[in-house]
Scaffold this motif. Structure first.
Motif, PDB file in Angstrom:
ATOM      1  N   THR A 180      29.392  43.985  35.104  1.00 12.15           N
ATOM      2  CA  THR A 180      28.917  44.415  33.927  1.00 12.15           C
ATOM      3  C   THR A 180      29.210  43.413  32.811  1.00 12.15           C
ATOM      4  O   THR A 180      29.860  42.353  32.866  1.00 12.15           O
ATOM      5  N   LYS A 181      28.573  43.745  31.834  1.00 11.54           N
ATOM      6  CA  LYS A 181      28.698  42.819  30.312  1.00 11.54           C
ATOM      7  C   LYS A 181      29.938  42.724  30.173  1.00 11.54           C
ATOM      8  O   LYS A 181      30.647  41.406  29.474  1.00 11.54           O
ATOM      9  N   LEU A 182      30.831  43.951  29.969  1.00 12.25           N
ATOM     10  CA  LEU A 182      32.221  43.660  29.596  1.00 12.25           C
ATOM     11  C   LEU A 182      32.936  43.090  30.545  1.00 12.25           C
ATOM     12  O   LEU A 182      34.088  42.199  30.067  1.00 12.25           O
ATOM     13  N   GLU A 183      32.609  42.862  31.844  1.00 15.54           N
ATOM     14  CA  GLU A 183      33.360  42.242  32.659  1.00 15.54           C
ATOM     15  C   GLU A 183      33.099  40.867  32.522  1.00 15.54           C
ATOM     16  O   GLU A 183      33.946  40.089  32.596  1.00 15.54           O
ATOM     17  N   VAL A 184      31.944  40.485  32.069  1.00 16.57           N
ATOM     18  CA  VAL A 184      31.388  39.140  32.251  1.00 16.57           C
ATOM     19  C   VAL A 184      32.294  38.520  30.940  1.00 16.57           C
ATOM     20  O   VAL A 184      32.757  37.477  30.834  1.00 16.57           O
ATOM     21  N   VAL A 185      32.145  39.177  29.860  1.00 17.87           N
ATOM     22  CA  VAL A 185      32.574  38.655  28.680  1.00 17.87           C
ATOM     23  C   VAL A 185      34.519  38.521  28.827  1.00 17.87           C
ATOM     24  O   VAL A 185      34.725  37.527  28.400  1.00 17.87           O
TER      25      VAL A 185
END
Length: 359
Positions: A252-257
């Motif tokens: 997810t975007k949160l995990e990527v960040v």
């Protein structure tokens, strides 16, 4: 056509090196003269080189000149006071009849302002950088970052009056309701630091006109643009291939960040934190106007304190005669402040060199 093609191929092959490549710039020739001699060593290029070198040398000489003045003036102070009293004393009263020159009250005030500003600027600045670089639409990003950086253009004296006339009254109205919880959190944070004890009495919400809390909060607001801008630049420097690779694995975007981008930009983010702390340590007008002028060995943010920079301003107003011990104390405090900021910059460079990712 054949003769023309053969001539072209011969010219190209003649320009290649023995390894099959082309000669690097500057090794070719024009009208029989090397390009390096004609371009890189031309009078214009030499003039530009010397001017830029002079600018770099001037910056170094300015820093060395400041350090030399601080050292020379501080020697006279330490001959009269002594290094043991300066580093071992807990009272700072250079303008009283009973003079004491223990630096720790000023250091405690500076640390208190820096810690409060860090608690404000670091999470808000990093969160702003993450939102601008990863979540904000491109149209909003084009307005959001310049708008955030406008805070850096506000004069610090305006911030000081903002803390004195707005933040302090607001804190007076809300502190009685949150004082017990805030005291428990602050006592826990201080308990983590060795040899530091929490305030003697629990907070009741009483707040004076001059206090470290409002000054620290406003200093933190002031340095948010520095943290946000530098952290956002560090995040944007992470190659898009890493972003896309993490997305391709189903993150997810949160995990990527949090698991890819921020660790990859860790050196730049930490460098922005340390530079922001250095800026907070050297802040003058906000703490002079809002924090007061009471050198006190305390870490209670509700009390009036004095920082090293505020003392320098107080001594620099012209009320103290030159070459007196009080006047020389100004340079001794400035020398300590210089060493602190120099040490923090060295730490920042070490962290960048240690954790910098090369792509």
């Amino acid at each position: 056509m054949t003769d023309s093609t053969s001539t072209t191929e011969a010219a190209v092959s003649g320009a290649r090196t023995a390894t099959g490549g082309y000669p690097p710039p500057g090794e070719g020739s024009t009208n029989g003269s090397p390009l390096r001699a004609e371009v890189f060593n031309s009078p214009k290029e030499r003039a530009v080189k010397y001017v830029l070198g002079a600018c770099a040398l001037l910056s170094v000489l300015t820093t060395l000149g400041i350090a030399a003045v601080l050292i020379v003036e501080s020697i006279g102070f330490f001959q009269a006071v002594g290094l043991g009293e300066f580093l071992g004393g807990t009272e700072w009263t250079p303008q009283f009849a009973d003079k004491h020159f223990g630096i720790w009250p000023l250091v405690a005030g500076t640390v208190l302002i820096t810690v409060i500003s860090a608690l404000v600027s670091m999470p808000l600045g990093l969160a702003s950088a993450i939102y601008i670089s990863a979540y904000a639409p491109s149209t909003l990003r084009a307005w959001l970052k310049p708008g955030l950086e406008l805070l850096a253009g506000v004069p610090t004296v305006v911030y000081g009056y903002f803390a004195l006339t707005f933040v302090t009254p607001v804190l007076k109205s809300i502190l009685p309701f949150i004082a017990p919880v805030a005291y428990d959190i602050w006592a826990f944070l201080l308990g983590v630091i060795p040899f530091v004890s929490p305030p003697d009495q629990p907070w009741t919400g009483d707040l004076g006109v001059f206090n470290a809390l409002s000054a620290g909060l406003v200093v933190g607001i002031m340095v948010i643009p520095m943290v946000a801008s530098l952290s956002e630049d560090a995040i944007q420097a992470v190659p898009k291939s890493l972003w896309n690779g993490a997305y391709a694995l189903g993150a997810t975007k949160l995990e990527v960040v949090t698991r890819v981008v921020v660790p990859s930009a860790f050196s730049g983010i930490v460098a922005s934190f340390i530079l922001a702390l250095s800026r907070a340590i050297g802040e003058t007008m906000i703490v002079t106007l809002a924090a007061g002028a009471t050198p006190k060995l305390t870490l209670d943010p509700t009390e009036s304190i004095q920082t090293m920079t505020a003392f320098i301003v107080q001594m620099g107003k012209g009320d103290v005669a030159q070459y007196t011990i009080e006047y020389k104390a100004l340079f001794a405090v400035g020398f300590v402040l210089f060493l602190i900021t120099l040490g923090m910059n060295i730490i920042a460079n070490r962290i960048v060199a240690r954790y910098q990712e090369k792509y």
